[in-house]
Design a protein around this motif. Structure first.
Motif, PDB file in Angstrom:
ATOM      1  N   SER A   1       0.845  -1.239   0.063  1.00 51.17           N
ATOM      2  CA  SER A   1       0.134  -0.101   0.125  1.00 51.17           C
ATOM      3  C   SER A   1       0.834   1.278   0.053  1.00 51.17           C
ATOM      4  O   SER A   1       2.071   1.225   0.478  1.00 51.17           O
ATOM      5  N   VAL A   2       0.508   2.451  -0.553  1.00 43.89           N
ATOM      6  CA  VAL A   2       1.190   3.558  -0.394  1.00 43.89           C
ATOM      7  C   VAL A   2       0.232   4.579  -0.556  1.00 43.89           C
ATOM      8  O   VAL A   2      -1.043   4.803  -0.853  1.00 43.89           O
ATOM      9  N   MET A   3       0.473   5.629   0.345  1.00 49.01           N
ATOM     10  CA  MET A   3      -0.226   6.902   0.458  1.00 49.01           C
ATOM     11  C   MET A   3       0.668   8.268  -0.255  1.00 49.01           C
ATOM     12  O   MET A   3       1.753   8.284   0.394  1.00 49.01           O
ATOM     13  N   GLU A   4       0.034   9.040  -0.859  1.00 53.08           N
ATOM     14  CA  GLU A   4       0.742  10.212  -1.439  1.00 53.08           C
ATOM     15  C   GLU A   4      -0.007  11.387  -1.193  1.00 53.08           C
ATOM     16  O   GLU A   4      -1.265  11.345  -1.431  1.00 53.08           O
ATOM     17  N   LEU A   5       0.747  12.371  -0.877  1.00 52.07           N
ATOM     18  CA  LEU A   5      -0.029  13.846  -0.849  1.00 52.07           C
ATOM     19  C   LEU A   5       0.856  14.772  -1.905  1.00 52.07           C
ATOM     20  O   LEU A   5       2.067  14.668  -1.722  1.00 52.07           O
ATOM     21  N   ALA A   6       0.134  15.272  -2.454  1.00 46.46           N
ATOM     22  CA  ALA A   6       1.024  16.461  -3.468  1.00 46.46           C
ATOM     23  C   ALA A   6       0.557  17.871  -3.564  1.00 46.46           C
ATOM     24  O   ALA A   6      -0.783  17.944  -3.292  1.00 46.46           O
ATOM     25  N   GLY A   7       1.353  18.600  -4.028  1.00 48.52           N
ATOM     26  CA  GLY A   7       1.004  20.056  -4.263  1.00 48.52           C
ATOM     27  C   GLY A   7       1.479  20.776  -5.456  1.00 48.52           C
ATOM     28  O   GLY A   7       2.740  20.188  -5.686  1.00 48.52           O
ATOM     29  N   GLU A   8       1.042  21.533  -6.302  1.00 43.68           N
ATOM     30  CA  GLU A   8       1.643  21.929  -7.351  1.00 43.68           C
ATOM     31  C   GLU A   8       0.984  23.480  -7.390  1.00 43.68           C
ATOM     32  O   GLU A   8      -0.035  23.808  -7.175  1.00 43.68           O
ATOM     33  N   VAL A   9       1.793  24.337  -7.953  1.00 43.89           N
ATOM     34  CA  VAL A   9       1.498  25.831  -8.052  1.00 43.89           C
ATOM     35  C   VAL A   9       2.219  26.235  -9.419  1.00 43.89           C
ATOM     36  O   VAL A   9       3.168  25.821  -9.793  1.00 43.89           O
ATOM     37  N   ASN A  10       1.732  27.199 -10.046  1.00 48.90           N
ATOM     38  CA  ASN A  10       2.116  27.857 -11.339  1.00 48.90           C
ATOM     39  C   ASN A  10       1.643  29.357 -11.083  1.00 48.90           C
ATOM     40  O   ASN A  10       0.675  29.762 -10.883  1.00 48.90           O
ATOM     41  N   VAL A  11       3.197  30.171 -10.999  1.00 48.21           N
ATOM     42  CA  VAL A  11       3.073  31.662 -10.726  1.00 48.21           C
ATOM     43  C   VAL A  11       3.448  32.042 -11.779  1.00 48.21           C
ATOM     44  O   VAL A  11       4.810  32.217 -12.343  1.00 48.21           O
ATOM     45  N   PRO A  12       3.012  33.286 -12.384  1.00 43.79           N
ATOM     46  CA  PRO A  12       3.238  33.985 -13.482  1.00 43.79           C
ATOM     47  C   PRO A  12       4.244  35.195 -12.802  1.00 43.79           C
ATOM     48  O   PRO A  12       3.938  35.570 -11.828  1.00 43.79           O
ATOM     49  N   LEU A  13       5.435  35.391 -13.359  1.00 44.48           N
ATOM     50  CA  LEU A  13       6.454  36.309 -12.989  1.00 44.48           C
ATOM     51  C   LEU A  13       6.464  37.570 -13.619  1.00 44.48           C
ATOM     52  O   LEU A  13       6.626  38.608 -13.002  1.00 44.48           O
ATOM     53  N   LEU A  14       6.623  37.463 -14.917  1.00 40.18           N
ATOM     54  CA  LEU A  14       6.553  38.631 -15.664  1.00 40.18           C
ATOM     55  C   LEU A  14       5.668  38.616 -16.910  1.00 40.18           C
ATOM     56  O   LEU A  14       5.351  37.633 -17.138  1.00 40.18           O
ATOM     57  N   LYS A  15       5.193  39.598 -17.497  1.00 39.77           N
ATOM     58  CA  LYS A  15       4.334  39.782 -18.497  1.00 39.77           C
ATOM     59  C   LYS A  15       4.497  41.199 -19.221  1.00 39.77           C
ATOM     60  O   LYS A  15       4.821  42.339 -18.804  1.00 39.77           O
ATOM     61  N   ASP A  16       5.026  41.124 -20.690  1.00 40.43           N
ATOM     62  CA  ASP A  16       4.819  42.302 -21.453  1.00 40.43           C
ATOM     63  C   ASP A  16       6.131  43.042 -21.090  1.00 40.43           C
ATOM     64  O   ASP A  16       6.066  44.395 -20.969  1.00 40.43           O
TER      65      ASP A  16
ATOM     66  N   PRO B   1      10.445  44.022 -21.622  1.00 46.06           N
ATOM     67  CA  PRO B   1      11.543  43.814 -22.373  1.00 46.06           C
ATOM     68  C   PRO B   1      12.115  42.558 -22.630  1.00 46.06           C
ATOM     69  O   PRO B   1      12.570  41.846 -21.279  1.00 46.06           O
ATOM     70  N   LEU B   2      11.938  41.719 -23.641  1.00 46.63           N
ATOM     71  CA  LEU B   2      12.594  40.301 -23.909  1.00 46.63           C
ATOM     72  C   LEU B   2      11.750  39.202 -23.156  1.00 46.63           C
ATOM     73  O   LEU B   2      12.310  38.445 -22.957  1.00 46.63           O
ATOM     74  N   VAL B   3      10.587  39.930 -22.528  1.00 43.10           N
ATOM     75  CA  VAL B   3       9.959  38.856 -21.799  1.00 43.10           C
ATOM     76  C   VAL B   3       8.314  39.304 -22.188  1.00 43.10           C
ATOM     77  O   VAL B   3       7.883  39.909 -21.756  1.00 43.10           O
ATOM     78  N   LYS B   4       7.808  38.203 -23.174  1.00 44.92           N
ATOM     79  CA  LYS B   4       6.401  38.439 -23.541  1.00 44.92           C
ATOM     80  C   LYS B   4       5.526  37.827 -22.229  1.00 44.92           C
ATOM     81  O   LYS B   4       4.646  38.464 -21.819  1.00 44.92           O
ATOM     82  N   SER B   5       6.132  36.787 -21.609  1.00 44.01           N
ATOM     83  CA  SER B   5       5.563  36.168 -20.330  1.00 44.01           C
ATOM     84  C   SER B   5       6.486  35.530 -19.899  1.00 44.01           C
ATOM     85  O   SER B   5       7.504  34.693 -20.435  1.00 44.01           O
ATOM     86  N   LEU B   6       6.607  35.168 -18.325  1.00 48.86           N
ATOM     87  CA  LEU B   6       7.800  34.234 -17.721  1.00 48.86           C
ATOM     88  C   LEU B   6       6.981  33.482 -16.638  1.00 48.86           C
ATOM     89  O   LEU B   6       6.210  34.388 -15.879  1.00 48.86           O
ATOM     90  N   GLY B   7       6.793  32.462 -16.554  1.00 45.37           N
ATOM     91  CA  GLY B   7       6.080  31.763 -15.307  1.00 45.37           C
ATOM     92  C   GLY B   7       6.884  30.575 -14.982  1.00 45.37           C
ATOM     93  O   GLY B   7       7.934  29.942 -15.289  1.00 45.37           O
ATOM     94  N   LEU B   8       6.801  30.288 -13.439  1.00 48.57           N
ATOM     95  CA  LEU B   8       7.194  29.364 -12.713  1.00 48.57           C
ATOM     96  C   LEU B   8       6.373  28.214 -12.349  1.00 48.57           C
ATOM     97  O   LEU B   8       5.318  28.647 -11.873  1.00 48.57           O
ATOM     98  N   ASN B   9       7.059  27.175 -12.464  1.00 47.18           N
ATOM     99  CA  ASN B   9       5.771  25.879 -12.096  1.00 47.18           C
ATOM    100  C   ASN B   9       6.700  25.180 -10.934  1.00 47.18           C
ATOM    101  O   ASN B   9       7.878  24.677 -11.376  1.00 47.18           O
ATOM    102  N   ALA B  10       6.021  24.703  -9.932  1.00 47.24           N
ATOM    103  CA  ALA B  10       6.640  23.842  -8.947  1.00 47.24           C
ATOM    104  C   ALA B  10       5.642  22.850  -8.316  1.00 47.24           C
ATOM    105  O   ALA B  10       4.588  22.937  -8.147  1.00 47.24           O
ATOM    106  N   ALA B  11       6.197  21.640  -8.014  1.00 50.96           N
ATOM    107  CA  ALA B  11       5.147  20.729  -7.479  1.00 50.96           C
ATOM    108  C   ALA B  11       6.145  19.932  -6.380  1.00 50.96           C
ATOM    109  O   ALA B  11       7.353  19.703  -6.607  1.00 50.96           O
ATOM    110  N   ALA B  12       5.408  19.154  -5.408  1.00 53.40           N
ATOM    111  CA  ALA B  12       6.250  18.555  -4.251  1.00 53.40           C
ATOM    112  C   ALA B  12       5.321  17.466  -4.236  1.00 53.40           C
ATOM    113  O   ALA B  12       4.023  17.439  -4.046  1.00 53.40           O
ATOM    114  N   ARG B  13       5.696  16.200  -3.526  1.00 55.57           N
ATOM    115  CA  ARG B  13       4.817  15.131  -3.291  1.00 55.57           C
ATOM    116  C   ARG B  13       5.374  14.337  -2.169  1.00 55.57           C
ATOM    117  O   ARG B  13       6.876  14.166  -2.103  1.00 55.57           O
TER     118      ARG B  13
END
Length: 971
Positions: free
Chosen positions: A607-622, A624-636
């Motif tokens: 048997s196995v039990m798992e708990l997880a979380g994930e987040v997606n965070v936009p950092l910059l938009k429009d 210079p040289l960045v139309k958009s920049l996002g960070l994605n993170a997950a842990a389990r």
């Protein structure tokens, strides 16, 4: 009602643990933006982009706003996914290769080392898992157990005790696309997703009737196949409910003899790789085992030694072929050989049903039932008898020959082809049920689901030699009523051997059918694997920043898996040697009752039990040289009741510089837990012939497979980095390139004591972990080899995935071009005390490893001749390969490599438009149009079985030109 439908479309997003970004008002505003979104959404497998809508007769691939991202719970569309994901529609796959869906997706270069009908026949051993022809998907040849198979984002229960999934359980007719994630995603989808996941996404809104039928045959008139399938879907309850069902029948007669292909010339490798360099020879024969029987020895000064029974009861001088130092295997001559199956036969019935219902605007329920009932059939070798002792008073031996033998016994060997070869017939019953509720709570989407899997594998092995009966039947004595078995003439054993029929081996057709039937048994193995899987998740946007919405997800999972098996041929079954005078050992290295065994296993579970979380965070938009920049993170957090607790995580970034250029990258920590088989499998035994490098002796000995309850989980570290380009100056063109680097530490490796590297690690290095796998008697002779999974290795690989697409037209004729390339120069297996084994660019390997070309290319083209006639082509190519990955072995000059191979396929499709928008599509598909023949190749260790293992590289096509004619209709 319209409001209700709109709300349902908004939240119906958790069905595959993903989020759907719907923007119906802008779907068709800008064609070029749509194509770009499609390209970016499909990034993955070979890094990237998938362009569909290749022809007017095809259904267009959904735009990025419609594509649900498989690699994440919170990324809303493929434009922002840092994890490489390739999306390929089922329609495109079957247009190019109308076989099973699992076979079709293996044409994509990221898959390497997958197993199926063309795998070597057999059922015993850890690789076969009771069915050597099961459809095992394998990403980057890191092993089918290191990637997950999903159905609509949910883990498909395993099929066998090896924890692999026979992916033929998937309902092909209602799968609309296949998403392949090629980075580590254990933090998102759970343990075992070290090399990635393959997600089969079904069409949950299908309406109408779909019918499909086809038949095929090879250019040689063999390997006929038939398929028939239908699917039906409808709404009910004023559109609040939906129901769909499908049935698929598939029959493939296979190619049950390797000799059915003229290019197959029994290539084997002779030599020992050290004092005698390895050489690949063709037309291999076993000089010591001709058809009819050969007298190996008959005492000092016996002139009959070396002669064979070319005809019944008559000895003839043996005709040698080309001989080679250190082996009795020859090229040509009168020696015997095997003729195993080239391609396993397969017949399957696949059923699928799904219903869903909107209880209200915020709660939706669904239930899915899937079943696969499949039978494979393959043949192993003929009856092989090596160095059997017979009495000179044998009732069938002509008196003139007996008089020339000075002793009381002599030794004979042969391959007997009078009886049907060893026959393996695995039958698989896979049942899977999924029930769930999903809905919307404020700004959040929630999901509850339960997956139940029940897989029963019933394997029947026919024509398996019963060594006790064989020993009795070979000891033929003369009685007043004719030849009889010696044991049947003894009072203590007369009853036990009342049915014994003496066996005459002196000639190609000397044995009676009754005697052969007496020594052959049919054994069975029944294994049941069950899994319960409960999932819960919630996702949404808690707040927004200056750059956009922050999205997050929380999920939990609990799985319980169990396994039990029963076998009528177990490794603990030994021959009773009472009154058996020859060929039966009662003490020490006792004679096994059967050469090939599968162990009965008590009920074991995990048997196995798992708990997880994930987040997606936009950092910059429009910026210079960045139309958009996002960070994605997950842990389990993962806790096994067997191997302990582990953390996995993933961190990714997606950087859009301008509309036509983006960079992406991820790093992750992933795990694969040992399987129930690794931990608790009962001991099983297979007889193998290998050379003892310490003494030089080559003998048929038991290979004893044992489990290891002290295993821990593997740890994977993965880095991916890539770019996606769609230049404005070249409309319709896109390019994606992704780099990956994977390192698996504490890797679970099945270590085989008979492998030369392991023997050297013991003989030269004295490493206890290796010496413990070689059992010797007091004289130093090997009595058994052991095979055991150990947390011993480090596995490393890296490479590039490249994809180029062009969608355009020539005049009014649509044209779609696609090129996929996978470059994987090394797959290194690093173990203490032995040389590093590199499987990159290698054709054969130990532990069931199959070919890993360092360059794998697939190119496709689709051209609309007119509105109803379309031509699709596919060309696949691999580079030249080394035959073996061990750098310490020596090959003879000009040996050790196999030439590159490519094959071309074409599909002609004519669509007939019926009334009310209904269509019928007729097609003619020709695989391997030029009938390319694979270069002959084989691995070290095959000299003892010409016509058996290998003979060609598994990624190549041994079938030849193949015609398929069929029709598809949407009514």
């Amino acid at each position: 009602m319209n409001t209700h439908k709109q709300n349902v479309g908004t939240w119906r997003i958790m069905r595959s643990r993903k989020v759907l970004c719907a923007c119906p008002s802008c779907l068709w505003e800008d064609k070029m933006r749509k194509l770009q979104a499609i390209f970016l959404a499909g990034t993955g497998l070979v890094s990237g982009l998938f362009v569909a809508g290749q022809a007017s007769a095809q259904e267009a691939t959904p735009s990025a706003q419609d594509i649900i991202v498989t690699g994440s719970r919170v990324v809303k569309n493929g434009d922002n996914s840092p994890t490489p994901v390739t999306v390929v529609t089922t329609e495109n796959l079957v247009n190019l290769r109308p076989t099973s869906l699992t076979e079709s997706i293996n044409t994509l270069p990221v898959f390497s080392g997958s197993r199926g009908q063309l795998s070597n026949p057999g059922v015993s051993g850890g690789v076969s898992g009771g069915n050597g022809s099961a459809a095992q998907l394998n990403l980057r040849n890191l092993g089918g157990v290191r990637n997950l198979v999903l159905l609509d984002g949910r883990r498909v229960p395993p099929t066998s005790y090896t924890n692999i999934v026979d992916a033929d359980v998937i309902p092909q007719l209602l799968v609309k696309r296949v998403d392949t994630v090629t980075g580590g995603v254990s933090a998102v989808y759970g343990s075992d997703a070290v090399s990635g996941v393959v997600n089969f996404v079904t069409d949950t809104k299908f309406e109408g009737l779909k019918v499909q039928a086809q038949m095929g045959v090879s250019t040689y008139g063999d390997n006929p196949s038939q398929q028939a399938a239908l699917a039906w879907g409808t709404k009910f309850a004023e559109g609040r409910g939906h129901f769909e069902v499908s049935y698929e029948y598939r029959n493939d007669d296979g190619i049950l003899r390797r000799s059915q292909r003229s290019w197959y010339n029994r290539a084997v490798v002779v030599g020992n790789g050290t004092t005698i360099p390895y050489s690949l020879i063709t037309n291999g024969t076993l000089a010591a085992q001709p058809f009819g029987g050969k007298i190996i020895s008959c005492g000092t000064g016996c002139a009959l030694a070396g002669q064979y029974f070319a005809s019944n009861g008559v000895l003839s001088p043996f005709v040698n072929g080309t001989t080679y130092s250190g082996t009795t295997t020859q090229s040509g001559g009168a020696g015997g050989y095997l003729d195993m199956s080239l391609k396993a036969a397969q017949r399957s019935h696949q059923i699928y049903a799904r219903t869903d219902y909107d209880f209200n605007d915020n709660i939706h329920g669904f239930f899915t039932l899937s079943g696969n009932f499949k039978r494979n059939l393959s043949y192993g070798g003929d009856l092989s008898l090596a160095n059997y002792t017979l009495s000179t008073a044998n009732a069938f031996l002509p008196a003139a020959y007996a008089a020339q033998m000075p002793g009381s016994t002599f030794v004979l060997s042969e391959i007997n082809t009078q009886i049907e070869r060893a026959r393996y017939e695995p039958k698989t019953r896979q049942l899977m049920a999924i029930a769930g509720l999903e809905g919307k709570l404020g700004n959040y989407n929630w999901n509850l689901s339960y997956v139940y899997g029940d897989s029963r594998l019933s394997t029947t092995s026919s024509n398996q030699v019963n060594n006790q009966k064989l020993s009795a039947a070979l000891d033929a004595v003369s009685t007043a009523s004719g030849p009889a078995c010696y044991a049947a003439t003894q009072a203590a054993t007369a009853s036990a051997y009342a049915g014994c029929t003496p066996l005459n081996l002196f000639g190609p057709s000397a044995a009676s059918a009754a005697a052969l039937n007496y020594i052959m048994d049919t054994t069975t193995y029944v294994a049941t694997t069950r899994q319960h899987d409960f999932n819960a998740s919630i996702s949404g946007s808690p707040f927004s920043t200056w750059a956009g919405e922050v999205t997050a997800a929380l999920s939990g999972e609990w799985r319980y898996q169990s396994f039990i098996s029963q076998s009528t041929a177990t490794p603990s079954m030994y021959a009773d040697c009472t009154n058996l005078r020859y060929n039966c050992v009662a003490t020490g290295a006792r004679t096994l009752l059967y050469a090939n065994t599968l162990a009965s296993n008590p009920h074991v579970s995990q048997s196995v039990m798992e708990l997880a979380g994930e987040v997606n965070v936009p950092l910059l938009k429009d910026a210079p040289l960045v139309k958009s920049l996002g960070l994605n993170a997950a842990a389990r957090y993962t806790k096994y009741n067997t191997v302990g607790t582990y953390w996995t995580w993933k961190l990714g970034a997606d950087w859009h510089i301008v509309d036509g250029l983006r960079f992406r990258g991820t790093i992750s920590r992933d795990i694969r837990a040992p399987t129930l088989n690794d931990l608790f499998a009962a001991t099983s035994v297979t007889m193998v012939t290998n050379q003892d490098l310490k003494t030089g002796a080559t003998n048929l000995l038991p290979s004893v497979n044992v489990s290891n309850p002290n295993l821990t989980a593997e740890i994977g570290r993965t880095l991916t980095a890539g770019l996606v380009m769609k230049p404005a100056f070249l409309p319709g063109f896109s390019l994606a390139v992704d780099y990956y680097d994977i390192k698996v530490s504490n890797a679970i490796t099945t270590v085989q004591g008979f492998q030369p590297t392991i023997q050297q690690g013991c003989n030269s290095g004295g490493l206890a972990v290796y010496c413990g796998l070689i059992q010797r008697d007091s004289s130093g002779a090997v009595t058994a080899w052991y095979v055991q999974p150990i947390n011993l290795s480090k596995v490393t690989t890296y490479g590039l995935d490249v994809e180029a697409n062009y969608n355009g037209s020539i005049g009014s004729h649509k044209l779609a071009l696609r090129g996929l390339a996978a470059y994987q120069p090394h797959i290194r297996y690093i173990q203490p005390g032995v040389a590093v084994i590199d499987q990159g660019g290698v054709a054969f390997g130990t532990n069931g490893l199959t070919a890993s070309p360092s360059w794998r290319l697939t190119a496709t083209a689709s051209f609309n001749v007119n509105d109803n006639l379309r031509v699709d082509t596919i060309y696949r190519w691999r580079n030249a390969l080394k035959l073996w990955g061990d750098p310490t072995v020596a090959w003879a000059a000009g040996q050790g490599k196999v030439a590159p191979f490519g094959q071309l396929g074409v599909n002609l499709s004519q669509t007939v438009n019926l009334s009310s928008g209904r269509k019928v599509e007729m097609f003619l598909n020709i695989q391997n149009l030029l009938n390319a023949k694979p270069p002959v190749a084989n691995a070290p260790g095959t000299a003892t079985s010409p016509g058996g293992f290998g003979g060609f590289v598994v990624t190549d096509d041994p079938v030849g030109r193949y015609f398929t004619l069929g029709l598809r209709a949407k009514l």
